[in-house]
Structures are given as structure tokens and as C-alpha cells.
Design a protein around this motif. Structure first.
Motif, PDB file in Angstrom:
ATOM      1  N   PRO A 181       0.835  -1.209   0.000  1.00 18.19           N
ATOM      2  CA  PRO A 181       0.000   0.000   0.000  1.00 18.19           C
ATOM      3  C   PRO A 181       0.864   1.251   0.000  1.00 18.19           C
ATOM      4  N   ASP A 182       0.392   2.256  -0.694  1.00 16.60           N
ATOM      5  CA  ASP A 182       1.109   3.529  -0.748  1.00 16.60           C
ATOM      6  C   ASP A 182       0.651   4.385   0.426  1.00 16.60           C
ATOM      7  N   THR A 183       1.036   3.954   1.649  1.00 16.85           N
ATOM      8  CA  THR A 183       0.608   4.666   2.858  1.00 16.85           C
ATOM      9  C   THR A 183       1.196   6.076   2.847  1.00 16.85           C
ATOM     10  N   LYS A 184       0.336   7.077   3.077  1.00 16.36           N
ATOM     11  CA  LYS A 184       0.777   8.463   2.958  1.00 16.36           C
ATOM     12  C   LYS A 184       1.675   8.884   4.120  1.00 16.36           C
ATOM     13  N   ALA A 185       2.574   9.824   3.806  1.00 14.11           N
ATOM     14  CA  ALA A 185       3.431  10.397   4.840  1.00 14.11           C
ATOM     15  C   ALA A 185       2.589  11.284   5.766  1.00 14.11           C
ATOM     16  N   ARG A 186       3.115  11.514   6.993  1.00 17.45           N
ATOM     17  CA  ARG A 186       2.413  12.371   7.959  1.00 17.45           C
ATOM     18  C   ARG A 186       3.363  13.441   8.487  1.00 17.45           C
ATOM     19  N   VAL A 187       2.789  14.618   8.753  1.00 17.33           N
ATOM     20  CA  VAL A 187       3.571  15.759   9.245  1.00 17.33           C
ATOM     21  C   VAL A 187       2.815  16.445  10.374  1.00 17.33           C
ATOM     22  N   ARG A 188       3.571  16.902  11.382  1.00 12.62           N
ATOM     23  CA  ARG A 188       2.996  17.759  12.423  1.00 12.62           C
ATOM     24  C   ARG A 188       4.027  18.824  12.764  1.00 12.62           C
ATOM     25  N   PHE A 189       3.587  20.095  12.854  1.00 14.31           N
ATOM     26  CA  PHE A 189       4.504  21.162  13.251  1.00 14.31           C
ATOM     27  C   PHE A 189       4.754  21.098  14.753  1.00 14.31           C
ATOM     28  N   LEU A 190       6.044  21.202  15.152  1.00 11.00           N
ATOM     29  CA  LEU A 190       6.410  21.195  16.567  1.00 11.00           C
ATOM     30  C   LEU A 190       6.492  22.608  17.136  1.00 11.00           C
ATOM     31  N   LEU A 191       6.645  23.593  16.252  1.00 17.36           N
ATOM     32  CA  LEU A 191       6.630  24.997  16.677  1.00 17.36           C
ATOM     33  C   LEU A 191       5.230  25.558  16.467  1.00 17.36           C
ATOM     34  N   ASN A 192       4.861  26.573  17.265  1.00 19.38           N
ATOM     35  CA  ASN A 192       3.576  27.220  16.987  1.00 19.38           C
ATOM     36  C   ASN A 192       3.751  28.186  15.823  1.00 19.38           C
ATOM     37  N   ARG A 193       2.638  28.683  15.334  1.00 17.51           N
ATOM     38  CA  ARG A 193       2.670  29.493  14.111  1.00 17.51           C
ATOM     39  C   ARG A 193       3.543  30.740  14.274  1.00 17.51           C
TER      40      ARG A 193
ATOM     41  N   ASN B 145      -1.443  24.323   1.867  1.00 13.47           N
ATOM     42  CA  ASN B 145      -2.273  23.228   1.365  1.00 13.47           C
ATOM     43  C   ASN B 145      -2.833  22.283   2.426  1.00 13.47           C
ATOM     44  N   TYR B 146      -2.329  22.374   3.640  1.00 11.07           N
ATOM     45  CA  TYR B 146      -2.786  21.437   4.668  1.00 11.07           C
ATOM     46  C   TYR B 146      -3.113  22.195   5.954  1.00 11.07           C
ATOM     47  N   GLY B 147      -4.321  21.985   6.464  1.00 12.48           N
ATOM     48  CA  GLY B 147      -4.731  22.629   7.703  1.00 12.48           C
ATOM     49  C   GLY B 147      -4.586  21.694   8.901  1.00 12.48           C
ATOM     50  N   GLY B 148      -4.524  22.279  10.098  1.00 11.82           N
ATOM     51  CA  GLY B 148      -4.530  21.491  11.328  1.00 11.82           C
ATOM     52  C   GLY B 148      -3.214  20.851  11.694  1.00 11.82           C
ATOM     53  N   LEU B 149      -2.113  21.207  11.001  1.00 13.05           N
ATOM     54  CA  LEU B 149      -0.831  20.542  11.262  1.00 13.05           C
ATOM     55  C   LEU B 149      -0.173  21.029  12.547  1.00 13.05           C
ATOM     56  N   PHE B 150      -0.696  22.133  13.147  1.00  7.47           N
ATOM     57  CA  PHE B 150      -0.124  22.601  14.411  1.00  7.47           C
ATOM     58  C   PHE B 150      -0.728  21.861  15.598  1.00  7.47           C
ATOM     59  N   SER B 151      -1.900  21.258  15.412  1.00 13.00           N
ATOM     60  CA  SER B 151      -2.562  20.580  16.532  1.00 13.00           C
ATOM     61  C   SER B 151      -2.455  19.066  16.458  1.00 13.00           C
ATOM     62  N   ASP B 152      -2.255  18.516  15.240  1.00 10.76           N
ATOM     63  CA  ASP B 152      -2.211  17.055  15.113  1.00 10.76           C
ATOM     64  C   ASP B 152      -1.493  16.693  13.810  1.00 10.76           C
ATOM     65  N   TYR B 153      -1.183  15.387  13.691  1.00 10.39           N
ATOM     66  CA  TYR B 153      -0.569  14.902  12.458  1.00 10.39           C
ATOM     67  C   TYR B 153      -1.578  14.980  11.305  1.00 10.39           C
ATOM     68  N   GLY B 154      -1.088  15.335  10.136  1.00 13.36           N
ATOM     69  CA  GLY B 154      -1.914  15.333   8.935  1.00 13.36           C
ATOM     70  C   GLY B 154      -1.224  14.554   7.830  1.00 13.36           C
TER      71      GLY B 154
END
Length: 630
Positions: free
Chosen positions: A411-423, A446-455
Motif C-alpha cells: 500500500p502507498d501509505t501516505k506520509a504524515r507531518v505535524r509542526f512542533l513549533l507554533n505558528r 495546502n494542509y490545515g490542522g498541522l499545528f494541533s495534530d498529524y496530517g
């Protein structure tokens, strides 16, 4: 604008080749059409030209994600509006692409077979003006084919949504039985097949009987010191063989489906651009790869079908120049191929046991589990229940065909990202390079919510937005993770298992004839055909292959090991040919290395013998390792 005018304007070719025009005129007239064209026969022209000539959008269904990306980039560069949808894309990007198709801003939409079953695609498709549907690698829809993919069966459902739209099916490998099955499964209104001969006059097929495959392979690669592919059956073997070749002074690397995407891309690019001469690979390598100057393809292990062998061997000599496809064979291969039957179709009782153990592994009780999806670490499963991975994987594949589970091996499982710094802290950073800033900007845009959780993110899409390639983007994400700006979890290929229905008792698992006996019978026939090909030293290799694909009117090639062996008792004709070829080679008055002599004819030993005779007779001169006219 006529088809020929379109060909001139966008591709610059003077005319169509082979059966291209026949196929184009057939699909252009609205007829369901099947085109059989060998690798390198120019399949893409047969749907790209009529797509531009007809009103509306052409839907191109293909499993080759790398190929669809390359073709879309190439078409856009030519000024042709094209797009692609594949697994891993962000939903917003998919919606935007489909909306453009509805509004008529796209002429060709490439899509993977897995995506055509999605609700969003089927809803949007109803609003598109579709000119025709192209099914690439069409043999994948046939359960009698060597590479059946269940996702292809969804294409018949897509036809019901656009019932008046014709279908163009294309394949480079199909037996007569598979040709009929493709048309039935795609719902052709009437049989309509165009065949191009699969004969490759510039390609010499050779079977080398040898107990020392490594030594024979090295000998071949030293005799033909140009670009090569070596095919192996196992991932581990690709690495071992590549490292062995490197120790022998032959530039080599290895490739298989388990490598990180960035590593696979890098190795493919290195080989494609001649930084690496030999790529040692499993059958995961080659689909959609267009490198015309491959001089030799060596199979150090036997494939499981002549379809696979023909397609892989056909990657040699696509520039039309003399090339070789060599199968290395010995007595052990017969035993290995027979064992492959047992491993691919283990006893039904064993399959039922694997189904039971799967439930124990995930603690799924009888009457529950429907719809549940799990990551499947196959090594841990096999260690726990004392299974061999190959057999366990085969059992799960058969359970999938029977409808009990879905089993995705890669399966082409998608990568995940989460920001560790705040905006705010992120905006105050001033130590990032320009490229790092581009990647961070692409993530934020292009991606929302990356500061609060993995996307979930798509590395290819980020690369496109940042104006970088995938390798650069991957390394930048890794570096941003090391700097503790983000946490980056790369995509991985851990298999997935999903229960399609509630678990039942293992003894109640039913494997009917179409799932087990019929498919096993077909597999046995394919294995037998490989053994027959390797052991048959009486009939021309090219004729054997062409006959397998239904071409009965073919002549001996005159260049395979079988044809050359027929002249062993009286080899005056072939000696005369080699002598003539050698004189023609030296006619330019330049010095030529002795290895070039070995490339004149597939009977390498005889070519060397003739060369030595001509030197002794002073017909030609030798200076060190070079030959020249006297």
C-alpha cells in the motif's frame, strides 16, 4: 484538424507506425477497440492523438503512477492540458482536478484503477463530457492473465455510468485466451482486435545452460559493456548480486519495491542517466521505464510466466539496435519453479488455518470484524504462528479472491507531518534556506490542522507546489524534522489487512473452483511453459515466444542460441556472416575494441574464434586490445 496534422503538430513524426492509425480510426469512429502492441510499439500515440481530435476528455486508466506523472508532465510541456489522480493525493487537489475536467479544461485525465471506485470520482464523472476511456495494461483485468488486479474489475461499473462512451484497451502481453477475456470483461459491444506482430528482429533471445550463473553473468556483462538490467526473484538477491558485480568492477545498484521512494527514484535516475550501468532488480522495476539503449536484459532467476519474461526481456533494444535477452538456467530451476506452484497455491486446509491465525493475531471473535483494517507486519505474524512468509502471503491473496479479506501487500501509505513549533515561532525563524521556506510554505498553504495534530501529506504534491523534485522535498522534510521544526513520518509499505465480512470459523471458509482449482491450473500451465521454453533446444526461441502469443506464421530468427546451434555441425554460413560483419565494422578505418566483436553475433565464442583466425591470416590487425584494418 486531421489525425496526421495532430501527429505533426504535437509530436513531429512524419507518419504513424504499424497499427497505430488503424487503432486511432477505430476508436475515433466510436468502436470498442483492443490493441495488441509490443513494448516500445508506441501505445501512447493511439489514445493521445484521438483524445485531441475528439470533443471532450479522455479518461486513461493505468496502474503505473510513475508513468502517468511522466506523461502528464510531457503533455503539459507540449501545451496539451493533462492531469493525473493517484493514491496519496490530497482530497482538495483531487476535487480541483476533477472540477477542471468538468469545465473542459483538461483533455486527458490519468487515473489509477484503485481511484475509479471512489465516490468522488464516480459523482464527478457523471458531469464530464467523456470522449472515450483508455485502459492501459488491459491484461490486468483478466483472471486468466499473469498479472490480474481486482481493481480493474471496477472498470465495467464505470462503463455503466457513461454507457455510450467507447473503450480503447491496450496491452503488450496477452495470449489468445486473455484477448477474448479482456473484451468480455470490458463489455465490448462486438469483438474488435488489432494485432501488431510481437516479433523483435533486433533482439536475440538466448538461454544459457550453466551451473555457475554468477560467472556466466559476469562474462556476458564484460562482453557487452553497455547498459543492462539483471532480474532476480527476491529482494535480498538484488542487493547480493549488485554488490558482487561492483566488486568485479561493474557499475551496479539494486532496486525493489521495499526501498524508500526517494531511494528508488534516485537509483532509477542514476541508471536512466548512465551514472550507473547495471540495475539489478525484482519485477517491481521496469513498468513505464523508457530507456531505449538497454543492450542486454539478463534473467538470473526464471520468471513465473512467459508473459512476464517477454515483457521484461522486451526492455532491451527499444532503439532498434542489436540487443540480447538472456535467461540463465540450470537443473535447480526446474525444482524451484515446481516449488513455486506449492507456495502460490498451498493446500486449502493451510489457507483455512491462516484465516484462523489471522483472527487470533488481531483477537477478532466469530461474528465480528467486518470493515476493520489493520497494519499487517507479516514477519511478526509468521514468527508467532510458525509460517513461511511466501506461503502465508499466498494464502491471504487467495482469501482476498474468495472475498473474505482485502490484502494490500504494497500500500502507498501516505506520509504524515505535524509542526512542533507554533505558528508565531515559525514565522520568526530566519535560519531556513530558500528551499526549506518553499516546503514550509507549501505545507501551510495546502494542509490545515498541522499545528494541533498529524496530517497526511503527499510528498509529490508538496514538491510540485514548492517547485522542487521529490528527492529534494523528501530530504528537506527529513532535515526539518532533525531541526525539530516538524515531526515527519515517511510513508511506508507495511501491508494492510481489512475484513470484508465478519469473521467465521476457519473450517467454514469455502474456496470454490474459480478461486482455487481453475487459477491453480492456469498457474501450472504458465510454469510449464517457462520450463518448456528453457529446455526446448529444437525450436527457434523467437518462434516459441511468438507461438505462445498466438502468432503462428513466423520464421526462424537466425540469431538465438537454438538457431545458431543448428549450424554447429556445418557453421560455414555463420562464420562467413561474422567475417563479413567484422570487415564492415572495420571499414570506417578506425580502431575498435575486441569487445565490439562479441556484440556482432549472439554466438560469442564463435565470433571470437573467427576474429582470431582473421588475425592469424592477417586479414585484420590487432594492437593490444584493439582491431584495425591492415
Amino acid at each position: 484538424m486531421s489525425y496526421l496534422d495532430i501527429l505533426h503538430q504535437y509530436w513531429g513524426y512524419p507518419d504513424f507506425r504499424g497499427i497505430q492509425k488503424d487503432i486511432i480510426e477505430s476508436i475515433g469512429a466510436g468502436k470498442d477497440t483492443l490493441g495488441l502492441m509490443p513494448t516500445g510499439g508506441g501505445k501512447s500515440i493511439t489514445f493521445q492523438v484521438p483524445a485531441l481530435a475528439r470533443e471532450g476528455i479522455c479518461i486513461v486508466i493505468t496502474p503505473l503512477i510513475a508513468l502517468m506523472k511522466d506523461q502528464v508532465d510531457h503533455l503539459r510541456h507540449q501545451g496539451i492540458p493533462a492531469a493525473a489522480i493517484y493514491s496519496g493525493m490530497h482530497r482538495d487537489a483531487i476535487v480541483a482536478t476533477l472540477e477542471n475536467c468538468i469545465f473542459g479544461r483538461t483533455k486527458l485525465l490519468y487515473i489509477s484503477p484503485e481511484r475509479i471506485g471512489s465516490d468522488i470520482f464516480q459523482i464527478k464523472l457523471r458531469h464530464m463530457k467523456v470522449s472515450f476511456i483508455t485502459v492501459d495494461e488491459a491484461h490486468c483485468i483478466s483472471q486468466w492473465g499473469y498479472d490480474f488486479r481486482p481493481s480493474y474489475l471496477l472498470i465495467a461499473d464505470i462503463r455503466k455510468l457513461v454507457p455510450h462512451v467507447p473503450v480503447l484497451a491496450l496491452t503488450a502481453t496477452a495470449t489468445p485466451e486473455v484477448v477474448d477475456d479482456i473484451q468480455d470483461r470490458l463489455g465490448f459491444k462486438e469483438k474488435n482486435v488489432f494485432r501488431m506482430s510481437f516479433e523483435r528482429k533486433n533482439l536475440a533471445y538466448v538461454v544459457r545452460q550453466t551451473e555457475d550463473k554468477d560467472a556466466e553473468m559476469i562474462h556476458i556483462l564484460q562482453s557487452i559493456p553497455q547498459t543492462a538490467i539483471v532480474y532476480c526473484r527476491s529482494r535480498k538477491r538484488t542487493k547480493d548480486v549488485a554488490q558482487m558485480l561492483t566488486r568485479q568492477g561493474i557499475s551496479a545498484t539494486w532496486y525493489h519495491a521495499g526501498l524508500e521512494p526517494a531511494i528508488k527514484d534516485q537509483r532509477q535516475n542514476d541508471w536512466q542517466n548512465d551514472r550507473i550501468r547495471v540495475i539489478v532488480a525484482t519485477n517491481a522495476f521496469g513498468m513505464g521505464i523508457d530507456k531505449p539503449d538497454v543492450r542486454v536484459v539478463i534473467h538470473i532467476d526464471c520468471p513465473s510466466s512467459l508473459e512476464a519474461y517477454f515483457q521484461e526481456a522486451g526492455r532491451a533494444g527499444r532503439d532498434g539496435k542489436k540487443s540480447y535477452a538472456v535467461l540463465l538456467y540450470n537443473g535447480n530451476d526446474n525444482r524451484i519453479l515446481q516449488k513455486r506452484i506449492e507456495d502460490t497455491f498451498p493446500p486449502k486446509e493451510y489457507i483455512q488455518t491462516v484465516y484462523e491465525h489471522l483472527a487470533y493475531f488481531y483477537q477478532i471473535g466469530v461474528g465480528s470484524g467486518a470493515g476493520c483494517t489493520f497494519e499487517f507486519p507479516i514477519d511478526k505474524f509468521c514468527t508467532t504462528f510458525k509460517h513461511f512468509p511466501i506461503r502465508a502471503s499466498a494464502a491471504l491473496t487467495i482469501l482476498q479472491r474468495a472475498g473474505y479479506i482485502d490484502y494490500e501487500q504494497n500500500p502507498d501509505t501516505k506520509a504524515r507531518v505535524r509542526f512542533l513549533l507554533n505558528r508565531d515561532d515559525l514565522y520568526r525563524l530566519d535560519a531556513l534556506s530558500d528551499k526549506e521556506n518553499e516546503v514550509v510554505t507549501a505545507l501551510l498553504r495546502n494542509y490545515g490542522g498541522l499545528f494541533s495534530d498529524y496530517g497526511y501529506v503527499d510528498e509529490s504534491y508538496i514538491a510540485q507546489e514548492a517547485g522542487l523534485d521529490r528527492n529534494q522535498t523528501y530530504m528537506i522534510l527529513v532535515n526539518l524534522s532533525k531541526k525539530r521544526i516538524i515531526n515527519f513520518i515517511p510513508r511506508k509499505n507495511t501491508p494492510l489487512v481489512r475484513y470484508r465480512s465478519d469473521r467465521i470459523d476457519g473450517a467454514d471458509v469455502i474456496l470454490d473452483r474459480s478461486v482455487y482449482e481453475d487459477r491453480k491450473e492456469q498457474f501450472v500451465k504458465r510454469i510449464r511453459s517457462v520450463i518448456d521454453y528453457a529446455q526446448n533446444g529444437r525450436i527457434c526461441r523467437s518462434r516459441q515466444l511468438l507461438l505462445y502469443f498466438g502468432e503462428k506464421k513466423s520464421a526462424d530468427c537466425g540469431q538465438c542460441d537454438v538457431c545458431l546451434s543448428h549450424t554447429d555441425t556445418d557453421d560455414s554460413a555463420i562464420r562467413k556472416l561474422i567475417r563479413q560483419q567484422l570487415l564492415e565494422l572495420l571499414a570506417d578505418g578506425k580502431r575498435h575494441h575486441v569487445t565490439e566483436v562479441r556484440r556482432l553475433n549472439s554466438n560469442w565464442d564463435l565470433a571470437g574464434e573467427v576474429m582470431r583466425e582473421m588475425v592469424l591470416e592477417e586479414e585484420i590487425l590487432m594492437e593490444g586490445s584493439y582491431l584495425l584494418q591492415p
